[in-house]
Design a protein around this motif. Structure first.
Motif, mmCIF file in Angstrom:
data_model
loop_
_atom_site.group_PDB
_atom_site.id
_atom_site.type_symbol
_atom_site.label_atom_id
_atom_site.label_comp_id
_atom_site.label_asym_id
_atom_site.label_seq_id
_atom_site.Cartn_x
_atom_site.Cartn_y
_atom_site.Cartn_z
ATOM 1 N N ASP A 11 47.078 36.144 25.159
ATOM 2 C CA ASP A 11 46.212 35.655 26.228
ATOM 3 C C ASP A 11 45.479 36.881 26.759
ATOM 4 O OD1 ASP A 11 44.954 34.440 28.336
ATOM 5 O OD2 ASP A 11 46.787 33.902 29.404
ATOM 6 N N ILE A 12 44.186 36.994 26.421
ATOM 7 C CA ILE A 12 43.401 38.168 26.765
ATOM 8 C C ILE A 12 42.744 37.934 28.122
ATOM 9 C CG2 ILE A 12 41.636 39.787 25.972
ATOM 10 C CD1 ILE A 12 43.993 39.334 23.994
ATOM 11 N N GLY A 13 43.169 38.674 29.113
ATOM 12 C CA GLY A 13 42.606 38.547 30.450
ATOM 13 C C GLY A 13 41.596 39.647 30.739
ATOM 14 N N GLY A 14 41.136 39.693 31.959
ATOM 15 C CA GLY A 14 40.154 40.691 32.342
ATOM 16 C C GLY A 14 40.752 42.077 32.519
ATOM 17 N N THR A 15 41.992 42.166 33.011
ATOM 18 C CA THR A 15 42.624 43.465 33.235
ATOM 19 C C THR A 15 43.856 43.698 32.373
ATOM 20 O OG1 THR A 15 43.937 42.578 35.078
ATOM 21 C CG2 THR A 15 41.806 43.595 35.614
ATOM 22 N N LYS A 16 44.513 42.620 31.984
ATOM 23 C CA LYS A 16 45.704 42.781 31.133
ATOM 24 C C LYS A 16 45.775 41.637 30.135
ATOM 25 C CE LYS A 16 48.764 40.682 34.558
ATOM 26 N NZ LYS A 16 47.822 40.498 35.645
ATOM 27 N N SER A 17 46.529 41.889 29.084
ATOM 28 C CA SER A 17 46.706 40.888 28.030
ATOM 29 C C SER A 17 48.182 40.705 27.754
ATOM 30 C CB SER A 17 45.991 41.319 26.745
ATOM 31 O OG SER A 17 44.602 41.376 26.946
ATOM 32 N N TRP A 18 48.601 39.467 27.650
ATOM 33 C CA TRP A 18 49.965 39.146 27.263
ATOM 34 C C TRP A 18 49.952 38.864 25.773
ATOM 35 C CZ3 TRP A 18 51.863 34.424 25.293
ATOM 36 C CH2 TRP A 18 53.244 34.383 25.138
ATOM 37 N N MET A 19 50.814 39.565 25.033
ATOM 38 C CA MET A 19 50.914 39.397 23.580
ATOM 39 C C MET A 19 52.358 39.059 23.236
ATOM 40 S SD MET A 19 47.792 40.049 22.561
ATOM 41 C CE MET A 19 47.925 40.324 20.793
ATOM 42 N N ASN A 40 44.514 46.317 29.582
ATOM 43 C CA ASN A 40 43.358 46.392 28.689
ATOM 44 C C ASN A 40 42.648 47.736 28.742
ATOM 45 O OD1 ASN A 40 43.872 43.776 27.912
ATOM 46 N ND2 ASN A 40 42.381 42.883 29.301
ATOM 47 N N ALA A 41 42.767 48.450 29.842
ATOM 48 C CA ALA A 41 42.102 49.749 29.978
ATOM 49 C C ALA A 41 42.599 50.766 28.949
ATOM 50 C CB ALA A 41 42.296 50.300 31.389
ATOM 51 N N GLU A 42 43.759 50.506 28.352
ATOM 52 C CA GLU A 42 44.311 51.421 27.348
ATOM 53 C C GLU A 42 43.691 51.226 25.971
ATOM 54 O OE1 GLU A 42 48.569 51.190 27.256
ATOM 55 O OE2 GLU A 42 48.760 51.765 29.361
ATOM 56 N N PHE A 43 42.828 50.216 25.817
ATOM 57 C CA PHE A 43 42.277 49.872 24.506
ATOM 58 C C PHE A 43 40.759 49.740 24.582
ATOM 59 C CE2 PHE A 43 46.486 48.032 25.093
ATOM 60 C CZ PHE A 43 47.180 48.644 24.058
ATOM 61 N N GLN A 44 40.115 50.067 23.471
ATOM 62 C CA GLN A 44 38.659 49.936 23.397
ATOM 63 C C GLN A 44 38.235 48.553 22.930
ATOM 64 O OE1 GLN A 44 37.126 53.061 20.949
ATOM 65 N NE2 GLN A 44 37.714 54.661 22.379
ATOM 66 N N MET A 81 32.108 36.697 23.112
ATOM 67 C CA MET A 81 31.787 37.805 24.008
ATOM 68 C C MET A 81 32.459 37.453 25.324
ATOM 69 S SD MET A 81 30.433 40.659 24.417
ATOM 70 C CE MET A 81 29.916 41.755 25.696
ATOM 71 N N MET A 82 33.495 38.201 25.664
ATOM 72 C CA MET A 82 34.281 37.869 26.839
ATOM 73 C C MET A 82 33.440 37.998 28.105
ATOM 74 S SD MET A 82 38.081 39.170 25.942
ATOM 75 C CE MET A 82 38.625 38.446 27.464
ATOM 76 N N THR A 83 33.686 37.116 29.056
ATOM 77 C CA THR A 83 32.909 37.118 30.293
ATOM 78 C C THR A 83 33.465 38.063 31.350
ATOM 79 O OG1 THR A 83 34.154 35.212 31.097
ATOM 80 C CG2 THR A 83 32.080 34.758 29.964
ATOM 81 N N ASN A 84 34.752 38.416 31.249
ATOM 82 C CA ASN A 84 35.368 39.250 32.282
ATOM 83 C C ASN A 84 35.886 40.590 31.744
ATOM 84 O OD1 ASN A 84 37.408 38.142 30.770
ATOM 85 N ND2 ASN A 84 38.556 37.332 32.491
ATOM 86 N N LEU A 85 35.481 40.948 30.537
ATOM 87 C CA LEU A 85 35.915 42.189 29.905
ATOM 88 C C LEU A 85 34.863 42.560 28.869
ATOM 89 C CD1 LEU A 85 38.309 44.237 29.533
ATOM 90 C CD2 LEU A 85 39.221 42.663 27.830
ATOM 91 N N ASP A 86 34.573 43.816 28.755
ATOM 92 C CA ASP A 86 33.522 44.264 27.833
ATOM 93 C C ASP A 86 34.054 44.354 26.399
ATOM 94 O OD1 ASP A 86 31.051 45.168 26.954
ATOM 95 O OD2 ASP A 86 31.504 47.259 27.398
ATOM 96 N N TRP A 87 34.587 43.245 25.899
ATOM 97 C CA TRP A 87 35.099 43.166 24.532
ATOM 98 C C TRP A 87 34.417 42.023 23.807
ATOM 99 C CZ3 TRP A 87 41.184 43.419 24.639
ATOM 100 C CH2 TRP A 87 41.590 44.695 25.028
ATOM 101 N N GLU A 88 34.192 42.253 22.534
ATOM 102 C CA GLU A 88 33.737 41.212 21.639
ATOM 103 C C GLU A 88 34.891 40.886 20.707
ATOM 104 O OE1 GLU A 88 30.239 42.553 19.586
ATOM 105 O OE2 GLU A 88 29.327 43.261 21.436
#
Length: 96
Positions: A11-19, A40-44, A81-88
């Motif tokens: 579950d990819i969130g805006g600040t953290k992800s549960w895997m 998420n800040a630990e990953f590009q 393209m995530m709306t709350n995180l700069d990840w594709e």
């Protein structure tokens, strides 16, 4: 732990992800083998997150049967393209 009946879920969130790595027994029982929340800040990108999770769980993609991700953003043709995180998130890249 890992087998052809083990799946990676996230579950990819805006600040953290549960895997999590989830296994399914022959009788249909589900078991969470590994679970962790990652900042998420630990990953590009999502690929780095997936690799870190698999590494932390002591396995690799070849030992899993599939991947399921929940992410906030519209999905078109396997691309998000995530709306709350700069990840594709591109399924074509994740498959490789």
């Amino acid at each position: 732990m890992s087998s052809l009946h083990t799946y990676l879920a996230g579950d990819i969130g805006g600040t953290k992800s549960w895997m999590a790595l989830v296994s399914i027994s022959p009788d249909g029982e589900w078991c969470i083998e590994y679970s962790h929340k990652y900042p998420n800040a630990e990953f590009q990108n999502v690929q780095q997150l997936i690799e870190a999770c698999l590494n932390d769980a002591g396995t690799d993609a070849s030992q899993t049967a599939g991947l399921s991700l929940a992410a906030a953003g519209p999905v078109t043709n396997g691309y998000c393209m995530m709306t709350n995180l700069d990840w594709e998130i591109d399924t074509a890249q994740i498959k490789n």
